[in-house]
Design a protein around this motif. Structure first.
Motif, PDB file in Angstrom:
ATOM      1  N   SER A   7      40.233  42.943  30.690  1.00 46.80           N
ATOM      2  CA  SER A   7      41.032  41.757  30.407  1.00 46.80           C
ATOM      3  C   SER A   7      42.393  42.202  29.900  1.00 46.80           C
ATOM      4  O   SER A   7      42.572  43.342  29.448  1.00 46.80           O
ATOM      5  CB  SER A   7      40.340  40.885  29.359  1.00 46.80           C
ATOM      6  N   SER A 140      35.191  32.864  36.265  1.00 44.79           N
ATOM      7  CA  SER A 140      35.180  34.248  35.812  1.00 44.79           C
ATOM      8  C   SER A 140      35.160  35.166  36.998  1.00 44.79           C
ATOM      9  O   SER A 140      34.749  34.782  38.087  1.00 44.79           O
ATOM     10  CB  SER A 140      33.959  34.503  34.918  1.00 44.79           C
ATOM     11  N   VAL A 145      34.846  38.308  32.537  1.00 44.58           N
ATOM     12  CA  VAL A 145      35.978  38.002  31.666  1.00 44.58           C
ATOM     13  C   VAL A 145      36.425  36.578  31.895  1.00 44.58           C
ATOM     14  O   VAL A 145      36.526  36.130  33.027  1.00 44.58           O
ATOM     15  CB  VAL A 145      37.134  38.981  31.949  1.00 44.58           C
ATOM     16  N   PRO A 149      42.747  33.905  28.307  1.00 42.65           N
ATOM     17  CA  PRO A 149      42.539  34.703  27.109  1.00 42.65           C
ATOM     18  C   PRO A 149      42.158  33.834  25.925  1.00 42.65           C
ATOM     19  O   PRO A 149      42.509  32.657  25.852  1.00 42.65           O
ATOM     20  CB  PRO A 149      43.911  35.369  26.882  1.00 42.65           C
TER      21      PRO A 149
END
Length: 337
Positions: A7, A140, A145, A149
């Protein structure tokens, strides 16, 4: 360099102090490498990528970044995946995985014997991230991930400085049949799930007295919601990702159109009929059905269109019967006044 795709948060933390400095890559360090990809520059948003700007990311970095295409699809891809997509500026769809799938031509039955009795409403699995609803299939990638964020939520109304396409450029594009490179999707469409009805600021005002008469006739008989004027699409239709039917019935997910040839006999014929067909396919593609009331000897375009001489009590009865056939008499009559 590690072989694990990370990420952007983890990647940036790992790179910090790798050169003895807290900022491993200065802003603008990789500007030349990204300069030939204006579409990617437009799709990238630092606020969704831990505040790291695109010119701080090496083109070969194995890092998952969040992108948003012009239509509004949010997806995750590495720099190599994005730069490796073909086409550059030829087509909008080549820069978005979901648009690329939607761009594949889909055939709708054109012969009466091929028309289905009804179009089922698809049930799409979704998950909500912050203030944004995304299909679960693209929520995802790779190592699980998250697409956004932690702690970063997209803004509901973002302005990116995109200007409307020049009038002369659009006119030339229409005249030659070529795509206008300055053309942009209108950013005023709200970020709502595909297939949702909403109030659009771009929809034209109702100019037909017949449409108002038809809406009033339905309002007298049913307690439907009549304040919506647009349907969110999942592919562009002209310069928007929304459609503006004459009447939107969110409870039934049915769009009603009133078509006539107009004063000069040029409406809904020729190229305008082709546009009507495209609009119907786009609306059906997000789980709605379309019922067109066609006058002036206009041919039916879909399996549930009504060919009538005008709006009358008999026309309203035919329309109600069609709605009952589409969604079931018990369900439609539950809204009867």
């Amino acid at each position: 360099m590690t072989d694990v795709v990370e990420s952007v948060d983890a990647w940036w933390r790992r790179r910090q102090w790798s050169r003895g400095e807290p900022v491993p890559y200065a802003v603008g360090e990789f500007r030349a490498a990204w300069a030939s990809y204006p579409v990617l520059i437009r799709q990238y948003h630092p606020e969704w990528n831990a505040g790291v700007v695109l010119t701080q990311i090496p083109p070969a970095a194995e890092v998952l970044l969040t992108w948003e295409c012009d239509v509004g699809h949010v997806f995750v891809a590495t720099p190599a995946e994005q730069r490796g997509r073909p086409g550059r500026e030829r087509r909008r769809s080549v820069w978005c995985p979901e648009c690329a799938v939607l761009a594949k031509p889909q055939r709708w039955p054109t012969l009466p014997e091929e028309w289905p009795s009804a179009v089922p409403v698809p049930q799409r699995a979704v998950r909500t991230t912050g203030r944004q609803t995304l299909p679960a299939a693209r929520a995802s990638r790779a190592t699980g991930v998250s697409a956004l964020p932690t702690g970063v939520a997209p803004t509901a109304g973002r302005t990116t400085g995109r200007s409307a396409a020049r009038t002369t450029g659009r006119g030339a594009a229409r005249a030659t049949g070529r795509r206008d490179p300055e053309r942009r999707i209108c950013p005023k469409t709200p970020r709502v799930p595909s297939g949702e009805a909403f109030v659009s600021v771009c929809a034209p005002a109702t100019a037909s007295a017949v449409e108002a008469e038809l809406r009033q006739a339905l309002s007298d008989r049913f307690d439907f919601t009549f304040d919506r004027n647009a349907i969110r699409l999942d592919r562009p239709f002209h310069d928007h990702v929304e459609a503006w039917p004459d009447i939107v019935l969110p409870e039934l997910r049915v769009a009603i159109e009133y078509d006539s040839t107009g004063r000069h006999g040029l409406e809904h014929v020729g190229p305008r009929e082709d546009s009507d067909r495209r609009k119907d396919r786009a609306v059906r593609g997000v789980g709605w059905e379309v019922v067109r009331i066609r006058t002036g000897r206009l041919p039916a375009l879909g399996p549930h269109d009504l060919q009538v001489s005008g709006i009358s009590g008999r026309t309203i009865t035919q329309l109600v019967d069609t709605l009952r056939d589409l969604r079931g008499a018990l369900f439609v009559d539950a809204y009867a006044r």
